[in-house]
Enzyme design. Structure first.
Site, PDB file in Angstrom:
ATOM      1  CD1 TRP A   1      -0.465  -1.557   3.161  1.00 55.16           C
ATOM      2  CD2 TRP A   1       0.465   0.453   3.392  1.00 55.16           C
ATOM      3  NE1 TRP A   1       0.216  -1.554   4.358  1.00 55.16           N
ATOM      4  CE2 TRP A   1       0.794  -0.332   4.531  1.00 55.16           C
ATOM      5  CE3 TRP A   1       0.934   1.775   3.331  1.00 55.16           C
ATOM      6  CZ2 TRP A   1       1.575   0.159   5.575  1.00 55.16           C
ATOM      7  CZ3 TRP A   1       1.728   2.258   4.371  1.00 55.16           C
ATOM      8  CH2 TRP A   1       2.023   1.445   5.472  1.00 55.16           C
ATOM      9  CG  ASN A   2       5.054   1.065   0.620  1.00 54.96           C
ATOM     10  OD1 ASN A   2       4.601   0.208  -0.146  1.00 54.96           O
ATOM     11  ND2 ASN A   2       6.328   1.091   0.974  1.00 54.96           N
TER      12      ASN A   2
ATOM     13  CE  LYS B   1      -3.801  -9.061  -2.342  1.00 52.99           C
ATOM     14  NZ  LYS B   1      -4.282  -7.816  -1.666  1.00 52.99           N
ATOM     15  N   PRO B   2      -3.791  -5.425  -6.130  1.00 55.39           N
ATOM     16  CG  PRO B   2      -5.233  -3.638  -6.582  1.00 55.39           C
ATOM     17  CD  PRO B   2      -4.911  -5.047  -7.011  1.00 55.39           C
TER      18      PRO B   2
ATOM     19  N   GLY C   1       5.761  -6.570  -0.080  1.00 55.61           N
ATOM     20  CA  GLY C   1       4.967  -6.496   1.131  1.00 55.61           C
ATOM     21  C   GLY C   1       5.797  -6.844   2.351  1.00 55.61           C
ATOM     22  CB  SER C   2       4.765  -7.555   5.794  1.00 53.00           C
ATOM     23  OG  SER C   2       3.903  -8.679   5.706  1.00 53.00           O
TER      24      SER C   2
ATOM     25  CD  GLU D   1      10.830  -4.222  -2.066  1.00 56.60           C
ATOM     26  OE1 GLU D   1      11.259  -3.929  -0.921  1.00 56.60           O
ATOM     27  OE2 GLU D   1       9.930  -3.604  -2.629  1.00 56.60           O
ATOM     28  CG  LEU D   2       9.757 -10.101   1.542  1.00 58.62           C
ATOM     29  CD1 LEU D   2      10.101 -11.414   2.228  1.00 58.62           C
ATOM     30  CD2 LEU D   2       8.274 -10.037   1.192  1.00 58.62           C
TER      31      LEU D   2
ATOM     32  CB  CYS E   1      10.819  -1.432   1.987  1.00 60.88           C
ATOM     33  SG  CYS E   1      11.140  -1.059   0.261  1.00 60.88           S
TER      34      CYS E   1
ATOM     35  CD  GLU F   1       9.888  -2.794   7.545  1.00 63.83           C
ATOM     36  OE1 GLU F   1      10.225  -2.189   6.509  1.00 63.83           O
ATOM     37  OE2 GLU F   1       9.259  -3.866   7.528  1.00 63.83           O
TER      38      GLU F   1
END
Length: 482
Positions: A152-153, A176-177, A229-230, A251-252, A285, A386
Site C-alpha cells: 500500500w505504500n 492484486k493491489p 509487502g511484509s 521484496e519484503l 522499505c 521494522e
C-alpha cells in the site's frame, strides 16, 4: 475526490462484477472520508482472471518485442497526461503529500519506460556444440501468466514496477493491489484500455490476501509470483507457492542503517537522514530505520536533527506546503506508538514527538508526530524490528568498525546509507556492509535502471533494471544439429 465511486474487477479489458456481494470501502487516511467502493474477488473470480490472461498469452507473447513496447509507450504518454489526477488519487488513498505523489507518478513512468526500452534486449546465446554440426541455442522466453501482489505504500509505482517488465518480456499479468490502496492501480487499468492493450493482457482483482492473494499463488496457471509487502506475508506466499514449485520474487521488509562518520558533510547527512526517515510518513522499505553517528559529530548532528524535524509540516497531504501526511491506518499508527512506548520503557529518550497528534484535522486522520529518539541501543526492539513509521532512532558509535558491526546485526538486508569522504571506508563498506542496496553520500530513492534487492528477511530476487527484467523470462536450451 468527494464522490464515492464504485469499482468492479478488471478482467479481459472490461469491468466485471465480482461474484461476491461483499465490497471494500476505501477511505482517505487523512480525513476518514469514503473514496470508493471496490469489489472483493472470490476464488472463482481470480481463476477467471488467470484463465483470461492465459488465453491472451499466446498472441501477446508472439508479438515482436517492439510492438509490445509500443503499447507500454502509449501507456506512459497517458500517465504523463494524467499526472495531476493520478497524484491526487495516490494522496487521497495513501496519505502521502501531493508533492511526493507526483514523484511517485514520475517513478512509475520511469519503471515502465525502462521495460519498454529494453524489451528487445532480452537476449539469449549461441554456444558451440559437443559434436560436429551442432549449435546449442539458449533462448529467452516468457514464463506465461505472472501474478503480482502489491503493497500500500507506493500504490502506482509498485504496480508499474511489475507490469512493465512482465509485459515487455511477453508475459500476461494479473495483479492484486493492496486492499487499502487499490485506486491508483484501477486508474492504471482504465488507461490501459485507452492505450489499446489487447484484452486479457493486464487484469486487476481486488480483495484481501487470504482469498485473492492465496488463489493467485496456488492456481496452476500462475508461473511467476512477484510480491512486495511484509516479511510475514512473503513467508506465507513462498510456502503456498512451494506446492506448485513456482518461481517467486519477494521484496519484503527493511531495517536500513544510516551511518554518519566524523568526516562527513554533516549538513548534507542530516538533510538526507530526515528525508530518508520521514518521506511517506516513514512508510518506505528503504527508510532510514536506525541512524549511527560517530561520537565526534554526534552532538552537532543531534542539534541539526532537532531543528530539521521541527520544521516538518504535518497536515492535509493535498496542501502544497505539507511535508508529511498520516499513517495509512489507525492500526498502523497504534503499532508505531506501541514501539515508541516500548523503546522508552527500555531506556530510550523522546527528544521530539513520541505521540499521536490531536486537534483539527489530526482528529479525523491517523497522524503521528515526527519523532526523534536518543539513548537508543542496538539491542532494543525498536532497533531490530521494522518501525515503518516516522521515528528516527539515533545511536552513538565510537568508530567505523562499531558502526559496521551494529549495522550488520540485523535479520534484514535491503538498503543502507553511509556518509563519509574517506575512500578507504567506502571500499571497506562495499565489502563488509551486508545490504543489497547502499546509498553513499545521498538520500534514498532507487533508479529504474538500478537493481532493487535485499538479503535475509528482506526477500529473494529483485526488481528494476536489466537484472530485474531478466527475472521475467525463463530459458530454453536447444541442441541444434544440422
Amino acid at each position: 475526490m468527494t464522490d464515492v465511486r464504485t469499482y468492479d474487477l478488471f478482467i479481459g479489458g472490461e469491468w466485471v462484477p465480482a461474484t461476491t456481494e461483499e465490497r471494500d470501502t476505501i477511505r482517505n487516511p487523512a480525513t476518514g472520508e469514503a473514496l470508493a467502493s471496490v469489489g472483493i474477488a472470490s476464488k472463482d473470480d481470480v481463476d477467471r482472471a488467470l484463465q483470461t490472461a492465459q488465453e491472451a498469452f499466446g498472441t501477446w507473447s508472439r508479438l515482436i518485442a517492439t510492438d509490445r513496447a509500443d503499447y507500454l509507450y502509449k501507456l506512459i504518454d497517458l500517465i504523463r497526461r494524467d499526472e495531476d489526477r493520478l497524484a491526487r488519487i495516490i494522496t487521497s488513498e495513501n496519505g502521502k503529500p501531493i508533492r511526493e505523489a507526483k514523484v511517485e507518478v514520475n517513478f512509475a513512468i520511469q519503471l515502465i519506460r525502462f521495460a519498454a526500452e529494453n524489451a528487445r534486449r532480452l537476449e539469449g546465446n549461441i554456444i558451440p556444440g559437443s559434436r560436429p554440426g551442432e549449435k546449442i541455442l539458449i533462448e529467452k522466453i516468457p514464463h506465461g501468466v505472472v501474478a503480482g501482489i502489491s503493497a500500500w505504500n507506493f500504490p502506482l509505482a509498485l504496480t508499474a514496477r511489475k507490469l512493465g517488465p512482465a509485459l515487455a518480456a511477453g508475459n500476461t499479468f494479473v495483479i492484486k493491489p493492496h486492499e487499502l490502496t487499490p485506486l491508483a492501480t484501477l486508474a492504471l487499468a482504465e488507461l490501459s484500455v485507452e492505450a489499446g492493450f489487447p484484452k486479457g493482457v493486464f487484469n486487476v482483482v481486488t480483495g484481501g490476501g487470504v482469498t485473492v492473494g492465496n488463489q493467485l499463488v496456488t492456481n496452476p496457471i500462475t508461473k511467476l509470483i512477484t510480491m512486495t509487502g511484509s516479511t510475514p506475508a512473503g513467508r506465507k506466499i513462498m510456502a503456498a507457492a512451494s506446492e506448485g514449485l513456482k518461481e517467486v520474487r519477494l521484496e519484503l521488509g527493511g531495517k536500513a542503517p544510516f551511518i554518519v562518520m566524523d568526516d562527513a558533510d554533516i549538513e548534507a547527512a542530516a538533510n538526507a537522514a530526515v528525508a530518508a526517515r520521514f518521506m511517506n510518513c516513514g512508510q518506505v522499505c528503504t527508510a532510514n530505520e536506525r541512524t549511527y553517528v560517530h561520537q565526534a559529530v554526534y552532538d552537532q548532528f543531534l542539534d541539526l536533527l532537532r531543528r530539521k524535524i521541527a520544521e516538518i509540516k504535518v497536515g492535509n497531504p493535498l496542501d502544497a506546503d505539507t511535508t508529511m501526511g498520516p499513517k495509512i491506518s489507525k492500526a498502523e499508527m497504534e503499532k508505531v506508538d506501541d514501539m515508541v512506548q516500548r523503546a522508552v520503557a527500555q531506556g530510550a529518550k523522546v527528544e521530539i514527538g513520541g505521540k499521536a497528534l490531536t486537534g483539527g484535522i489530526y482528529d479525523t486522520g491517523n497522524f503521528y508526530a515526527p519523532t526523534l529518539l536518543t539513548n537508543v541501543t542496538n539491542e532494543m526492539d525498536i532497533t531490530q524490528n521494522e518501525v515503518f513509521g516516522p521515528v528516527l532512532s539515533l545511536i552513538k558509535v565510537e568508530d567505523f568498525d562499531e558502526a559496521l558491526m551494529m549495522a550488520n546485526k540485523s535479520r534484514y538486508g535491503l538498503s543502507a546509507y553511509m556518509f563519509t569522504q574517506d575512500l578507504k571506508k567506502i571500499m571497506r563498506m562495499s565489502n563488509e556492509l551486508n545490504f543489497g542496496e547502499i546509498y553513499v553520500n545521498r538520500e534514498g530513492g532507487e533508479a529504474a535502471q538500478g537493481f532493487h534487492h535485499g538479503y535475509g528477511d528482506s526477500g529473494i530476487g529483485g526488481e528494476d533494471g536489466q537484472y530485474g527484467l531478466e527475472a521475467y523470462v525463463d530459458t530454453k536450451t536447444i541442441y541444434l544439429n544440422y
